[in-house]
Write an enzyme that holds these catalytic residues in place. Structure first.
Site, PDB file in Angstrom:
ATOM      1  CG  ASP A  77      39.585  31.430  42.933  1.00 32.73           C
ATOM      2  OD1 ASP A  77      38.430  31.872  42.890  1.00 32.73           O
ATOM      3  OD2 ASP A  77      40.526  31.996  43.543  1.00 32.73           O
ATOM      4  CG  ASP A 128      35.677  33.320  43.734  1.00 30.89           C
ATOM      5  OD1 ASP A 128      35.084  34.159  43.038  1.00 30.89           O
ATOM      6  OD2 ASP A 128      36.558  33.626  44.543  1.00 30.89           O
ATOM      7  CG  ASP A 145      39.284  34.875  40.564  1.00 31.08           C
ATOM      8  OD1 ASP A 145      39.002  34.970  39.352  1.00 31.08           O
ATOM      9  OD2 ASP A 145      38.427  34.893  41.468  1.00 31.08           O
ATOM     10  NE  ARG A 174      33.840  38.949  38.129  1.00 30.85           N
ATOM     11  CZ  ARG A 174      33.806  38.779  39.447  1.00 30.85           C
ATOM     12  NH1 ARG A 174      34.546  37.823  39.999  1.00 30.85           N
ATOM     13  NH2 ARG A 174      33.054  39.527  40.211  1.00 30.85           N
TER      14      ARG A 174
END
Length: 570
Positions: free
Chosen positions: A376, A406, A410, A460
């Protein structure tokens, strides 16, 4: 009087480590209006140039040849009248043992002979934390406590209002009053570190807190250093009284514009709960401009402040270990390279990491050079106390395969106490994912997102699983597709979604992404412009957070302009 003499003798015996700190040629403090000894009550503040601040060791820094007034010495360990300020707020205690400045810091300082030894209020590096340090001198020495500390029982602490708490009938001598507003000699400590300022207006204690206190009449009004609840934050509060009134902060000029690359550097949110996130404070400062140098510094086991210069290009991720500050110099960019803040288990967390003022872009999920995945822009697993501030994280929407890149940020595997502030997350199918199905029942994943720009994301922004989080004052601009969402609460997550600004967002807030629903609070506080309606299918859990943020809470209608003006790397 005998108590005072005894205190001074004991202080003298343990006070200083060395008396031979002579300044090297060329290290004179260059202040054009340098003060000599003064006979005025309080001198005009003098700014300490960052170029004159040297590393001394631990949390301690020093300025040689300060020559303001007579400094402390072995025979006169508390004679100096010099007082030090950080952005206009007085640091304390003065006359501190040098070992305590190195090992504990937190604003302790000592004017010893002609050298000033000091630490910042939060143990960050005063050369790079963007604050202005000044000093004044007066006719009376900066006072030291003259009584043994008295512990305050948590059972005696009552809620007053806002950030303020009260202890009634403190019984600590004469308190301030309308006719004598600064007569009290009481000094207040949190885990042995003196709080300040004393004699604070009660409205300031309630609204701003941050260690302000007042001994008024026979009651003590006070706030903790980080506005947590002093009854439950696990810290010990004590007080002393002295023979002279506790000083009110001397007037100081408005600080000059800070040279730091970011417009705001105050840590707000979960990264300041249950301990403070200080990164590499006290460690060596290094500047890196190559991928190999960045990997070597970030992977060191020692505390370190890592300054990134220029553009570093590569693939995969840089492993970041505990006690690191990674700060980008102007224009610093990681192109194709992410940061991996990964512990290995609940007994092997990576702790205390700060990432600031850095651009990270186009990090491919599967490293084409090694074939390793899970890359990430910034990834957290088994990470504790992490602050990401004034960064810019982006991908592109040119690849229809959503797995090519990605997430931008995260956070999973029982990571905890994280703040993401004043950053930009842009141009990606996936923004930020907090949690995972393996996090069920762990009571971790406490995360704050505030004053960030989420621009042109499909979904997200963030998505939460088994998390307790706070999302406030973020600006959401333009959905990258029609079927996605901005804030998503799933799998029993509880999210306080407050005073955000949603513009041209298809689905601003959702709890119905799948059958495992989550919960959100304060949906009605948000501002919606040309956006769809929130899809909230569960009841408001009434979530509150254990920290104060009222001083930075922006009205929802103003969020877009405030975030656009302040967010991102500089």
């Amino acid at each position: 009087m005998s108590l005072l003499v005894c205190s001074v003798l004991l202080f003298s015996q343990c006070q200083k480590d060395t008396q031979d700190e002579a300044a090297a040629p060329g290290m004179e403090l260059e202040v054009t209006d340098k003060l000599a000894a003064t006979t005025s009550a309080v001198s005009a503040p003098v700014t300490i140039p960052t170029s004159s601040i040297l590393v001394e060791g631990g949390y301690a820094f020093k300025v040689k040849r300060i020559n303001a007034v007579t400094g402390d010495s072995g025979t006169q360990p508390t004679i100096s009248t010099l007082r030090v300020y950080e952005n206009g707020r007085e640091l304390s205690p003065a006359h501190a043992p040098h070992a305590d400045i190195r090992n504990s810091g937190r604003g302790r300082y000592s004017h010893w002979v002609d050298v000033l030894y000091f630490s910042s209020s939060d143990n960050t590096d005063p050369r790079t934390n963007g604050r202005t340090y000044t000093y004044t001198t007066g006719t009376a020495p900066a006072p030291v406590p003259t009584t043994p500390p008295v512990a305050i029982s948590t059972s005696a602490i009552l809620v007053e209002s806002g950030n303020a708490f009260i202890v009634k009938r403190i019984g600590a001598g004469t308190g301030d009053s309308g006719t004598q507003p600064t007569v009290s000699t009481l000094r207040l400590y949190e885990n042995g570190v003196e709080l300040s300022p004393a004699h604070a207006p009660h409205a300031d204690i309630r609204n701003s807190g941050r260690g302000r206190y007042s001994h008024w009449g026979d009651a003590l009004y006070f706030s903790s250093s980080d506005n947590t609840d002093p009854r439950t934050n696990g810290r010990k509060y004590t007080y002393t009284t002295g023979s002279t009134a506790t000083p009110a902060p001397a007037p100081a000029p408005a600080p000059a514009p800070a040279p730091a690359p970011t417009p705001s550097s105050e840590l707000i949110g979960y990264a300041a709960v249950n301990g403070m996130t200080t990164g590499g404070a006290g460690g060596q400062t290094v500047t890196v401009s190559t991928l190999s140098a960045l990997k070597s510094a970030a992977g060191s086991s020692s505390p370190m402040i890592i300054q990134v210069s220029g553009t570093i290009t590569g693939t995969g991720s840089v492993v970041v270990k505990s006690n690191k500050t990674i700060v980008g110099l102007s224009g610093a960019t990681l192109n194709g390279v992410g940061l991996r803040i990964f512990g290995t288990s609940t007994s092997a967390y990576v702790k205390n990491v700060i990432v600031k003022n850095l651009k990270i872009k186009n990090v491919i999920q599967v490293d084409p050079a090694t074939g390793s995945g899970d890359n990430d822009c910034i990834g957290l697993k088994y990470a504790d106390h992490v602050w990401i501030d004034h960064c810019e994280l982006s991908a592109d929407l040119n690849h229809s395969d959503w797995e090519y890149y990605d997430g931008l940020i995260d956070i999973s595997k029982q990571s905890d106490y994280v703040t993401i502030s004043w950053s930009k997350l842009m141009n990606s199918w996936k923004g930020s994912f907090v949690g995972g199905t393996s996090d069920a029942g762990t009571n971790k994943l406490h995360v704050t997102f505030h004053h960030n720009l989420f621009n042109n994301l499909a979904e997200r922004g963030p998505a939460f699983i088994y998390s307790t989080s706070h999302v406030f004052n973020n600006y959401y601009l333009k959905s990258a597709n029609t079927g996605g969402y901005a804030v998503g609460s799933r799998y029993s997550s509880k999210v306080l979604v407050e005073n955000n600004y949603f513009e041209s967002i298809s689905n601003p807030i959702r709890t119905d992404i799948e059958s495992n629903v989550g919960y959100v609070s304060k949906v009605s506080s948000n501002y919606f412009k040309s956006s769809g309606a929130p899809r909230v299918t569960t009841s408001d859990p009434g979530l509150t957070v254990p920290y104060s943020y009222s001083s930075v809470l922006t009205p929802a209608a103003d969020v877009a302009s405030v975030v656009l003006a302040g967010a991102g790397a500089k």
